[in-house]
Design an enzyme around this catalytic site. Sequence first.
Site, PDB file in Angstrom:
ATOM      1  CD  GLU A 161       9.347  14.194 -36.676  1.00  0.00           C
ATOM      2  OE1 GLU A 161      10.516  14.186 -36.277  1.00  0.00           O
ATOM      3  OE2 GLU A 161       8.439  13.541 -36.140  1.00  0.00           O
ATOM      4  CE  LYS A 217       6.201  13.418 -43.881  1.00  0.00           C
ATOM      5  NZ  LYS A 217       6.661  14.587 -43.182  1.00  0.00           N
ATOM      6  CG  ASN A 221       2.807  12.672 -45.583  1.00  0.00           C
ATOM      7  OD1 ASN A 221       2.457  12.041 -44.587  1.00  0.00           O
ATOM      8  ND2 ASN A 221       3.427  13.830 -45.501  1.00  0.00           N
ATOM      9  CG  PHE A 262      -5.416   8.806 -42.273  1.00  0.00           C
ATOM     10  CD1 PHE A 262      -4.998   8.701 -40.965  1.00  0.00           C
ATOM     11  CD2 PHE A 262      -5.147   9.981 -42.965  1.00  0.00           C
ATOM     12  CE1 PHE A 262      -4.314   9.731 -40.345  1.00  0.00           C
ATOM     13  CE2 PHE A 262      -4.459  11.015 -42.358  1.00  0.00           C
ATOM     14  CZ  PHE A 262      -4.048  10.885 -41.052  1.00  0.00           C
ATOM     15  N   GLY A 266     -15.497  12.812 -45.886  1.00  0.00           N
ATOM     16  CA  GLY A 266     -15.883  14.195 -45.579  1.00  0.00           C
ATOM     17  C   GLY A 266     -15.252  15.163 -46.558  1.00  0.00           C
ATOM     18  CB  CYS A 273       2.092  17.541 -44.523  1.00  0.00           C
ATOM     19  SG  CYS A 273       3.202  18.264 -43.316  1.00  0.00           S
ATOM     20  CE  LYS A 276       5.160  20.885 -47.761  1.00  0.00           C
ATOM     21  NZ  LYS A 276       6.247  19.981 -47.560  1.00  0.00           N
TER      22      LYS A 276
HETATM   23  C1  UDX Z   1       0.227  14.674 -41.872  1.00  0.00           C
HETATM   24  C2  UDX Z   1       0.692  13.241 -41.591  1.00  0.00           C
HETATM   25  O1  UDX Z   1      -0.290  12.521 -40.854  1.00  0.00           O
HETATM   26  C3  UDX Z   1       1.984  13.263 -40.825  1.00  0.00           C
HETATM   27  O2  UDX Z   1       2.464  11.945 -40.608  1.00  0.00           O
HETATM   28  C4  UDX Z   1       2.980  14.053 -41.618  1.00  0.00           C
HETATM   29  O3  UDX Z   1       4.207  14.116 -40.941  1.00  0.00           O
HETATM   30  C5  UDX Z   1       2.468  15.453 -41.899  1.00  0.00           C
HETATM   31  O4  UDX Z   1       1.221  15.366 -42.567  1.00  0.00           O
HETATM   32  P1  UDX Z   1      -1.028  16.595 -40.492  1.00  0.00           P
HETATM   33  O5  UDX Z   1      -0.905  17.447 -41.708  1.00  0.00           O
HETATM   34  O6  UDX Z   1      -0.725  17.186 -39.164  1.00  0.00           O
HETATM   35  O7  UDX Z   1      -0.076  15.307 -40.624  1.00  0.00           O
HETATM   36  O8  UDX Z   1      -2.539  16.093 -40.463  1.00  0.00           O
HETATM   37  P2  UDX Z   1      -3.331  14.712 -40.419  1.00  0.00           P
HETATM   38  O9  UDX Z   1      -3.795  14.441 -39.054  1.00  0.00           O
HETATM   39  O10 UDX Z   1      -2.579  13.657 -41.107  1.00  0.00           O
HETATM   40  O11 UDX Z   1      -4.608  15.127 -41.287  1.00  0.00           O
HETATM   41  C6  UDX Z   1      -4.458  15.570 -42.631  1.00  0.00           C
HETATM   42  C7  UDX Z   1      -5.755  15.983 -43.240  1.00  0.00           C
HETATM   43  O12 UDX Z   1      -6.531  14.849 -43.560  1.00  0.00           O
HETATM   44  C8  UDX Z   1      -6.658  16.868 -42.368  1.00  0.00           C
HETATM   45  O13 UDX Z   1      -7.175  17.910 -43.169  1.00  0.00           O
HETATM   46  C9  UDX Z   1      -7.748  15.925 -41.907  1.00  0.00           C
HETATM   47  O14 UDX Z   1      -8.948  16.617 -41.663  1.00  0.00           O
HETATM   48  C10 UDX Z   1      -7.871  14.998 -43.095  1.00  0.00           C
HETATM   49  N1  UDX Z   1      -8.374  13.644 -42.778  1.00  0.00           N
HETATM   50  C11 UDX Z   1      -7.668  12.810 -41.964  1.00  0.00           C
HETATM   51  C12 UDX Z   1      -9.554  13.201 -43.366  1.00  0.00           C
HETATM   52  O15 UDX Z   1     -10.200  13.922 -44.127  1.00  0.00           O
HETATM   53  N2  UDX Z   1      -9.981  11.929 -43.104  1.00  0.00           N
HETATM   54  C13 UDX Z   1      -9.301  11.082 -42.296  1.00  0.00           C
HETATM   55  O16 UDX Z   1      -9.760   9.939 -42.109  1.00  0.00           O
HETATM   56  C14 UDX Z   1      -8.120  11.534 -41.691  1.00  0.00           C
END
Ligand code: UDX
Length: 446
Positions: A161, A217, A221, A262, A266, A273, A276
Amino acid sequence: MAATTDAAPPRLTVIGTGYLGATHAICMAVLGFDVLGVEIDQSKVDRLNSGTVPFFEPGLPELLVKALDSGRLRFTTSFAEAAEFGDVHFLCVGTPQQQGSEAADLRYVDAAATELARHLHRRTLVVGKSTVPVGTAARLTELVQRIAPAGDQVELAWNPEFLREGYAVDDTLRPDRLVFGVTSAWAEAQLRAAFAPVIARDTPVVVTDLTTAELVKVAANSFLATKISYINAMAEVCEATGGDVTGLAEALAYDDRIGGRFLRPGLGFGGGCLPKDIRAFAHRAEELGVGQAVAFLREVDGINQRRRARTADLVRELAGGDLTGVRVTALGAAFKPNSDDIRDAPALDVATTLHRLGAHVTVVDPAATDNARRSFPELAYGTDALSAAAGSDVVVLLTEWNEFRLIDPEAMGAVVGRRRIVDGRHALDPVKWRAAGWEYRALGRP
Ligand code: UDX
């Protein structure tokens, strides 16, 4: 109960009702399936059955009510009932990091599989969705077939997922792709039937083996985490050279081969997710003798941790080198906007560091304050940015909620003690803030 035929859509169960499971159960019911959610926590079952989503996720509460009203969704604590009801069972329980280790904790997955298997008396498909170390699906196949009265009539499949918190509904209803790890044509047919409405929306389907499905997966990630840490490593170089990482990122993003997603520099990544998952992947690769192949993930983690330390440093620098008694307003607690999730939240890591260094920290967050207060009672909490910032010596933006982006520097300037701000997420316009008399600092910018 009738066996699944081409005409009858399979009846689904979803075991575990956290972010992943609750969203999956609700969305599948909305798509027209009969769904039974299974959860060992009776209070969660009661809340879900009465129409309350136990966490913050935009759009999900409305869909829960719709699904319950349709009569196609219910929640129970009974595995016996689930086994009787379901043709396809989705395992959606958590795989947190183990205490004192980087490995994933598989006890919930094992318990759910065991408990379900005990009651499986007919041909069924058990589908793992949780993020697990590679090799888990093969091990669970053996476990489930050994315990189930139906023996090897029970098959296992893996269907990773990819949902993001804050976009969970959309990511479930309109995923980028579906990945089916299967060991038979029958299992693939079951999965195609269980996702028929999603596949009908032209969603690409990758059919593969169990191992590859598990790896997809963690590979995805790891890639995302690496991309974030890559741009944050460039921010470190910018800090040493006087470059500007936001201009650098913008220029890189125009290259189609790189892309801008991504690549936002910052404070880095957090949540339940990415942190870990990269640790568990590195740990598992070492167990398998291929640790060197993903050793760079330790570096990715290290870069990510350093952003948190550097943000706290910037606040200290702005405060004149000593944080003792300094009043800091921390904007944000959740690991990202549109979420109340504080698991491994960079924002709270910075806030607690500042507190340890002697600052009086007041945290504001539109959704995560209750969760943060429970875990970090030593911090103070405000209700909104302006009132929390009254008399403040330094403001630090840690989670880029829209309402923080929209703060008027003049209005906030009127209430603070000193106009000093650290923008940990590059969410504010430095020109505007400096024009309003603020000392503005951000990671990787001059
Ligand atoms: C993530 C994956 O995107 C998803 O596909 C997986 O199933 C679960 O883990 P999520 O944990 O909900 O999802 O958050 P995501 O939107 O991916 O952001 C992760 C972290 O990265 C956040 O703390 C966000 O602030 C940070 N981030 C994201 C950045 O610092 N810079 C970016 O450009 C994008």
